[in-house]
Design an enzyme around this catalytic site. Sequence first.
Site, PDB file in Angstrom:
ATOM      1  N   HIS A 171       0.856  -1.186   0.000  1.00 25.27           N
ATOM      2  CA  HIS A 171       0.000   0.000   0.000  1.00 25.27           C
ATOM      3  C   HIS A 171       0.887   1.229   0.000  1.00 25.27           C
ATOM      4  O   HIS A 171       1.716   1.423   0.890  1.00 25.27           O
ATOM      5  CB  HIS A 171      -0.933  -0.003   1.215  1.00 25.27           C
ATOM      6  CG  HIS A 171      -2.007  -1.033   1.123  1.00 25.27           C
ATOM      7  ND1 HIS A 171      -2.573  -1.644   2.237  1.00 25.27           N
ATOM      8  CD2 HIS A 171      -2.640  -1.577   0.042  1.00 25.27           C
ATOM      9  CE1 HIS A 171      -3.497  -2.501   1.836  1.00 25.27           C
ATOM     10  NE2 HIS A 171      -3.556  -2.476   0.521  1.00 25.27           N
ATOM     11  N   GLU A 174       1.835   3.832   2.991  1.00 29.50           N
ATOM     12  CA  GLU A 174       2.341   3.308   4.257  1.00 29.50           C
ATOM     13  C   GLU A 174       3.871   3.374   4.291  1.00 29.50           C
ATOM     14  O   GLU A 174       4.573   2.365   4.341  1.00 29.50           O
ATOM     15  CB  GLU A 174       1.790   1.896   4.467  1.00 29.50           C
ATOM     16  CG  GLU A 174       0.261   1.907   4.591  1.00 29.50           C
ATOM     17  CD  GLU A 174      -0.395   0.543   4.512  1.00 29.50           C
ATOM     18  OE1 GLU A 174       0.316  -0.488   4.508  1.00 29.50           O
ATOM     19  OE2 GLU A 174      -1.653   0.495   4.445  1.00 29.50           O
ATOM     20  N   HIS A 300       2.671  -3.693   6.781  1.00 26.88           N
ATOM     21  CA  HIS A 300       1.693  -2.633   6.592  1.00 26.88           C
ATOM     22  C   HIS A 300       1.743  -1.641   7.751  1.00 26.88           C
ATOM     23  O   HIS A 300       2.451  -1.833   8.730  1.00 26.88           O
ATOM     24  CB  HIS A 300       0.278  -3.220   6.526  1.00 26.88           C
ATOM     25  CG  HIS A 300      -0.007  -4.019   5.308  1.00 26.88           C
ATOM     26  ND1 HIS A 300      -0.841  -3.590   4.302  1.00 26.88           N
ATOM     27  CD2 HIS A 300       0.437  -5.250   4.919  1.00 26.88           C
ATOM     28  CE1 HIS A 300      -0.912  -4.520   3.354  1.00 26.88           C
ATOM     29  NE2 HIS A 300      -0.139  -5.534   3.709  1.00 26.88           N
ATOM     30  N   GLU A 376       0.781  -4.910  10.968  1.00 28.64           N
ATOM     31  CA  GLU A 376       0.428  -3.492  10.918  1.00 28.64           C
ATOM     32  C   GLU A 376       1.277  -2.751  11.954  1.00 28.64           C
ATOM     33  O   GLU A 376       1.116  -2.959  13.156  1.00 28.64           O
ATOM     34  CB  GLU A 376      -1.064  -3.287  11.230  1.00 28.64           C
ATOM     35  CG  GLU A 376      -2.019  -3.996  10.284  1.00 28.64           C
ATOM     36  CD  GLU A 376      -2.288  -3.211   9.012  1.00 28.64           C
ATOM     37  OE1 GLU A 376      -1.739  -2.093   8.872  1.00 28.64           O
ATOM     38  OE2 GLU A 376      -3.057  -3.706   8.173  1.00 28.64           O
TER      39      GLU A 376
END
Length: 422
Positions: A171, A174, A300, A376
Amino acid sequence: MHLKIVLLLACLGLAKGVEQVRYDNYRLYKVRIDDEQHYELLNANEKTLKFNNWQEARHPGESSDIMLPPESQKAFENLLKSNNFNYSIKINNVQRLIDGQRPKLRTGHMEWTQYHTLAEIYAWLDELEARYPHIITPFTIGKSYEGRIIRGIKISHKPGNGAVFIESNIHAREWITSASITYFIDELLVPRNPAVRDIAQNVDWYIIPVLNVDGFSYSHEVERLWRKSRLPSDPTGECIGTDLNRNFDYRWMVIGASDDPCSQTYAGPFAESDPEISQLTSYINNHIPDGTIKIYISLHSYGQYLLSPWGHTAEEFPAHYPQMMGVAKGFADALIRRYGTVFTYGSSATTLYPVSGSGKEWAYGVMNITIPYTIELRDKGDFGFLLPPEDIIPVGREVTEGFVGMIAAARGIGVFDSLDLK
């Protein structure tokens, strides 16, 4: 310049040199979702009020992070007040944080006090490959839609090691992911403590610092908060890009993904429609011997989670779920020691939200990689995607210690005992 014009120019390959999209006086709201009616109200007003979900609430009683332009804020706040939402403003001016992420003077060399561009990361990889030819094997998985090379490195001290495969910055917005994984690469090559030296020498590491090279470049050059790839999604040029972490060929489009090309979670017209994903899976299938990869990580931000399969269902768990949780605990327990950063771990569907067609699901469901995660990184939402540059080194340090704990826990249950999958 109007955003639609910027997108159209980008679609035509003319994004370089165009005016950057700005977020002056955009606000990020924290909005608690108490019931199904709250969900429905927000969904019904999403397009009208032009808001952007940075992170959606998982369950009633939790909160969503929602960004709105200045012209929508009054109407949005009226909607929240009239329907008894509990909310607060987390970021009053998004552009101010973006400006803080862009250095006034670029250093011209790789370090971790500023966020680096793709060109700077690739120049650094060139230096590493020249400096450590006996340890580093460079590889490319192919080219992106816009023709950029997607580069990775293999760090290996000796044959016969089991491997960890890490793809980062799938992504685009990020940025902390490529920043922290390049810090980790540096730690592996110049270990500052014996535990890191051990995992450098006795585990092979395949690392792609930036998988979504087109989107990442676009986020630096034009639109800081761009998420998806840059493959045009519909003939009009209005909607561009695929959510690459919904594009893998395992339970594609089952849940947690959209068939709307304008959606942030658009899964593409078909599985592996985007070259970044089709070439990644092809590389792993054709260039890494079966059974070599013991742990697969998709890096992420944000939220501080370590998520395992399954994403498509909260009713079932994979056969290796106990092992996944044990290794996740090793990561979280090791990471918390330095700064007290708490990571929550569990399956995607039970811990965060339903998702299908993601990298970790493919790694487990197709490739039989026993320990796959989406990780994350920081934070819990104070800065979200706009983590200040001064946080790069702390995140890099704690991630390094987390990986040491992860490998120790994986060894403890025999994950690295053999190159044959059990």
